[in-house]
Write a protein that holds these residues in place. Structure first.
Motif, PDB file in Angstrom:
ATOM      1  N   ASP A   1       0.870  -1.164   0.000  1.00  0.00           N
ATOM      2  CA  ASP A   1       0.000   0.000   0.000  1.00  0.00           C
ATOM      3  C   ASP A   1       0.915   1.224   0.000  1.00  0.00           C
ATOM      4  OD1 ASP A   1      -2.330   1.646   0.413  1.00  0.00           O
ATOM      5  OD2 ASP A   1      -1.816   1.708   2.547  1.00  0.00           O
ATOM      6  N   CYS A   2       0.356   2.409  -0.212  1.00  0.00           N
ATOM      7  CA  CYS A   2       1.187   3.612  -0.258  1.00  0.00           C
ATOM      8  C   CYS A   2       1.060   4.449   1.015  1.00  0.00           C
ATOM      9  CB  CYS A   2       0.820   4.452  -1.481  1.00  0.00           C
ATOM     10  SG  CYS A   2       1.914   5.870  -1.738  1.00  0.00           S
ATOM     11  N   TYR A   3      -0.089   5.106   1.171  1.00  0.00           N
ATOM     12  CA  TYR A   3      -0.251   6.052   2.266  1.00  0.00           C
ATOM     13  C   TYR A   3      -0.505   5.355   3.599  1.00  0.00           C
ATOM     14  CZ  TYR A   3      -0.317   9.303  -1.569  1.00  0.00           C
ATOM     15  OH  TYR A   3       0.035  10.012  -2.684  1.00  0.00           O
ATOM     16  N   ARG A   4       0.220   5.834   4.608  1.00  0.00           N
ATOM     17  CA  ARG A   4       0.216   5.270   5.963  1.00  0.00           C
ATOM     18  C   ARG A   4       0.814   3.864   5.996  1.00  0.00           C
ATOM     19  NH1 ARG A   4      -4.326   8.341   5.454  1.00  0.00           N
ATOM     20  NH2 ARG A   4      -4.334  10.207   6.742  1.00  0.00           N
TER      21      ARG A   4
ATOM     22  N   ASP B   1       3.899   8.689   5.425  1.00  0.00           N
ATOM     23  CA  ASP B   1       3.150   9.265   6.544  1.00  0.00           C
ATOM     24  C   ASP B   1       2.592  10.604   6.063  1.00  0.00           C
ATOM     25  OD1 ASP B   1       2.121  10.045   8.967  1.00  0.00           O
ATOM     26  OD2 ASP B   1       4.067  10.434   9.905  1.00  0.00           O
ATOM     27  N   ILE B   2       1.282  10.677   5.948  1.00  0.00           N
ATOM     28  CA  ILE B   2       0.670  11.862   5.355  1.00  0.00           C
ATOM     29  C   ILE B   2      -0.568  12.292   6.122  1.00  0.00           C
ATOM     30  CG2 ILE B   2      -0.861  10.615   3.769  1.00  0.00           C
ATOM     31  CD1 ILE B   2      -0.077  12.755   1.631  1.00  0.00           C
ATOM     32  N   GLN B   3      -0.793  13.584   6.150  1.00  0.00           N
ATOM     33  CA  GLN B   3      -2.033  14.133   6.682  1.00  0.00           C
ATOM     34  C   GLN B   3      -2.475  15.266   5.769  1.00  0.00           C
ATOM     35  OE1 GLN B   3      -1.877  15.682  10.680  1.00  0.00           O
ATOM     36  NE2 GLN B   3      -3.959  16.479  10.600  1.00  0.00           N
TER      37      GLN B   3
ATOM     38  N   ARG C   1       1.081  17.114   6.661  1.00  0.00           N
ATOM     39  CA  ARG C   1       2.258  16.311   7.021  1.00  0.00           C
ATOM     40  C   ARG C   1       2.570  15.386   5.865  1.00  0.00           C
ATOM     41  NH1 ARG C   1       0.374  14.018  11.168  1.00  0.00           N
ATOM     42  NH2 ARG C   1      -0.018  11.918  10.409  1.00  0.00           N
ATOM     43  N   PHE C   2       3.896  15.216   5.584  1.00  0.00           N
ATOM     44  CA  PHE C   2       4.273  14.453   4.401  1.00  0.00           C
ATOM     45  C   PHE C   2       5.718  14.005   4.504  1.00  0.00           C
ATOM     46  CE2 PHE C   2       6.015  14.801  -0.059  1.00  0.00           C
ATOM     47  CZ  PHE C   2       5.464  13.611  -0.518  1.00  0.00           C
ATOM     48  N   GLU C   3       5.926  12.704   4.756  1.00  0.00           N
ATOM     49  CA  GLU C   3       7.279  12.155   4.830  1.00  0.00           C
ATOM     50  C   GLU C   3       7.213  10.642   4.718  1.00  0.00           C
ATOM     51  OE1 GLU C   3       8.892  13.291   8.581  1.00  0.00           O
ATOM     52  OE2 GLU C   3       7.241  12.470   9.736  1.00  0.00           O
ATOM     53  N   ALA C   4       8.338  10.049   4.375  1.00  0.00           N
ATOM     54  CA  ALA C   4       8.412   8.589   4.301  1.00  0.00           C
ATOM     55  C   ALA C   4       8.666   8.029   5.690  1.00  0.00           C
ATOM     56  CB  ALA C   4       9.534   8.168   3.361  1.00  0.00           C
ATOM     57  N   TYR C   5       8.067   6.874   5.969  1.00  0.00           N
ATOM     58  CA  TYR C   5       8.337   6.203   7.243  1.00  0.00           C
ATOM     59  C   TYR C   5       9.743   5.605   7.193  1.00  0.00           C
ATOM     60  CZ  TYR C   5       3.334   6.274   8.477  1.00  0.00           C
ATOM     61  OH  TYR C   5       2.059   6.647   8.801  1.00  0.00           O
ATOM     62  N   PRO C   6      10.598   5.939   8.134  1.00  0.00           N
ATOM     63  CA  PRO C   6      11.951   5.357   8.137  1.00  0.00           C
ATOM     64  C   PRO C   6      11.924   3.835   8.276  1.00  0.00           C
ATOM     65  CG  PRO C   6      11.518   6.586  10.177  1.00  0.00           C
ATOM     66  CD  PRO C   6      10.423   6.918   9.224  1.00  0.00           C
TER      67      PRO C   6
ATOM     68  N   ASP D   1      11.743   9.756  -2.951  1.00  0.00           N
ATOM     69  CA  ASP D   1      12.764   8.814  -3.429  1.00  0.00           C
ATOM     70  C   ASP D   1      12.362   7.360  -3.189  1.00  0.00           C
ATOM     71  OD1 ASP D   1      15.144   8.440  -4.785  1.00  0.00           O
ATOM     72  OD2 ASP D   1      16.344   8.301  -2.949  1.00  0.00           O
ATOM     73  N   LEU D   2      11.058   7.097  -3.310  1.00  0.00           N
ATOM     74  CA  LEU D   2      10.544   5.741  -3.147  1.00  0.00           C
ATOM     75  C   LEU D   2      10.376   5.021  -4.484  1.00  0.00           C
ATOM     76  CD1 LEU D   2       7.780   6.519  -0.498  1.00  0.00           C
ATOM     77  CD2 LEU D   2       9.888   5.248  -0.078  1.00  0.00           C
ATOM     78  N   TYR D   3      10.250   5.783  -5.534  1.00  0.00           N
ATOM     79  CA  TYR D   3       9.910   5.234  -6.849  1.00  0.00           C
ATOM     80  C   TYR D   3      10.903   4.168  -7.304  1.00  0.00           C
ATOM     81  CZ  TYR D   3       7.527   5.552 -11.377  1.00  0.00           C
ATOM     82  OH  TYR D   3       6.782   5.286 -12.496  1.00  0.00           O
ATOM     83  N   GLN D   4      12.154   4.412  -6.992  1.00  0.00           N
ATOM     84  CA  GLN D   4      13.230   3.523  -7.451  1.00  0.00           C
ATOM     85  C   GLN D   4      13.120   2.109  -6.894  1.00  0.00           C
ATOM     86  OE1 GLN D   4      17.088   4.212  -5.636  1.00  0.00           O
ATOM     87  NE2 GLN D   4      16.165   5.541  -4.087  1.00  0.00           N
ATOM     88  N   HIS D   5      12.380   1.936  -5.811  1.00  0.00           N
ATOM     89  CA  HIS D   5      12.298   0.635  -5.157  1.00  0.00           C
ATOM     90  C   HIS D   5      11.267  -0.298  -5.793  1.00  0.00           C
ATOM     91  CE1 HIS D   5      14.871   1.778  -1.766  1.00  0.00           C
ATOM     92  NE2 HIS D   5      14.241   2.932  -1.737  1.00  0.00           N
ATOM     93  N   PHE D   6      10.453   0.225  -6.719  1.00  0.00           N
ATOM     94  CA  PHE D   6       9.321  -0.550  -7.214  1.00  0.00           C
ATOM     95  C   PHE D   6       9.370  -0.768  -8.719  1.00  0.00           C
ATOM     96  CE2 PHE D   6       8.088   1.453  -3.258  1.00  0.00           C
ATOM     97  CZ  PHE D   6       7.578   0.371  -2.562  1.00  0.00           C
ATOM     98  N   ASP D   7       8.861  -1.923  -9.122  1.00  0.00           N
ATOM     99  CA  ASP D   7       8.814  -2.265 -10.536  1.00  0.00           C
ATOM    100  C   ASP D   7       7.689  -1.533 -11.256  1.00  0.00           C
ATOM    101  OD1 ASP D   7      10.807  -4.722 -10.901  1.00  0.00           O
ATOM    102  OD2 ASP D   7       9.813  -4.942  -8.971  1.00  0.00           O
TER     103      ASP D   7
END
Length: 230
Positions: free
Chosen positions: A13-16, A20-22, A110-115, A148-154
């Motif tokens: 899934d993407c969000y949450r 991490d987004i609000q 709020r908008f960031e990637a979960y570490p 910078d998440l795009y690179q991880h997915f096909d």
């Protein structure tokens, strides 16, 4: 997480889950910002009218769609609003896309990637992965790229491209087909059981809540660290 020999593909899934987004799409300030921006692009519409028009058009699509879980294209909503409220000649299609981005940025709180998710992606970097999201490609794809998440997915499947959204299992069927794997070889990971756990399980996939995935990866990292100190 299961052994990599058992699982040959992951669906996120993407969000949450990754992000991490609000957002606040009900705030007057959100529509006020968009309304003021539209002034400079040939569209005159009061913020409260804009809010009502947006909500009314979304509701109409949901109520008249033949889908059990219908989805909109937000840029088409704004395209129609701009077209009907323009005071000079505009490129409504282009403006609909641009307005969607302004709307998203105005609503963002709020908008960031979960570490923890970044660690998860790194841990399973050699396994084919995709995203299945109830997202609007017009801005969601940019958000995935920005973090910078795009690179991880096909590949990424966005509900806005299809006209229906999770929990419709067809999104997972499409992902499974593109991964080219058997159902038992794929695990889905997400934060909402109704959307991300039950539908893939009904298809025969494995599924895990993102919090459980974080916990397991954390335990693996800790175990590897301990073993390395021995």
């Amino acid at each position: 997480m299961p052994e990599s020999s058992q699982i040959k593909g992951l669906i996120f899934d993407c969000y949450r889950t990754l992000i991490d987004i609000q957002t606040d799409e009900n705030s007057f300030d959100t529509y006020d910002t968009v309304s003021k921006w539209l002034q400079y692009h040939g569209v005159k519409i009061d913020p409260l009218v804009l809010k009502e028009e947006y909500r009314t058009r979304v509701k109409y699509i949901f109520e008249t769609s033949a889908e059990s879980h219908p989805e909109i294209k937000v840029e088409e909503i704004f395209e129609s609003i701009c077209k009907e409220n323009s005071i000079w000649k505009i490129d409504a299609k282009k403006l609909g896309i641009e307005t969607s981005l302004v709307f998203r940025s105005a609503s963002l709180r709020r908008f960031e990637a979960y570490p923890q998710s970044l660690l998860l992606l790194e841990k399973y970097k050699d396994i084919p992965k995709c995203i299945v999201s109830n997202g609007q490609r017009v801005f969601s794809e940019l958000e995935v790229r920005f973090l910078d998440l795009y690179q991880h997915f096909d590949f990424i499947i966005f509900s806005s491209d299809l006209g229906y959204k999770k929990p419709d299992a067809r999104l997972f069927e499409k992902a499974l087909k593109r991964l080219g794997l058997e159902t038992h070889e794929v695990m889905a990971i997400g934060d909402t059981p109704e959307n991300d756990i039950y539908p893939p399980q009904e298809l025969g996939m494995q599924a895990m809540h993102i919090h459980d995935a974080w916990k397991e990866v954390s335990e693996i990292e800790e175990e590897e660290k301990t073993n390395g100190e021995d």
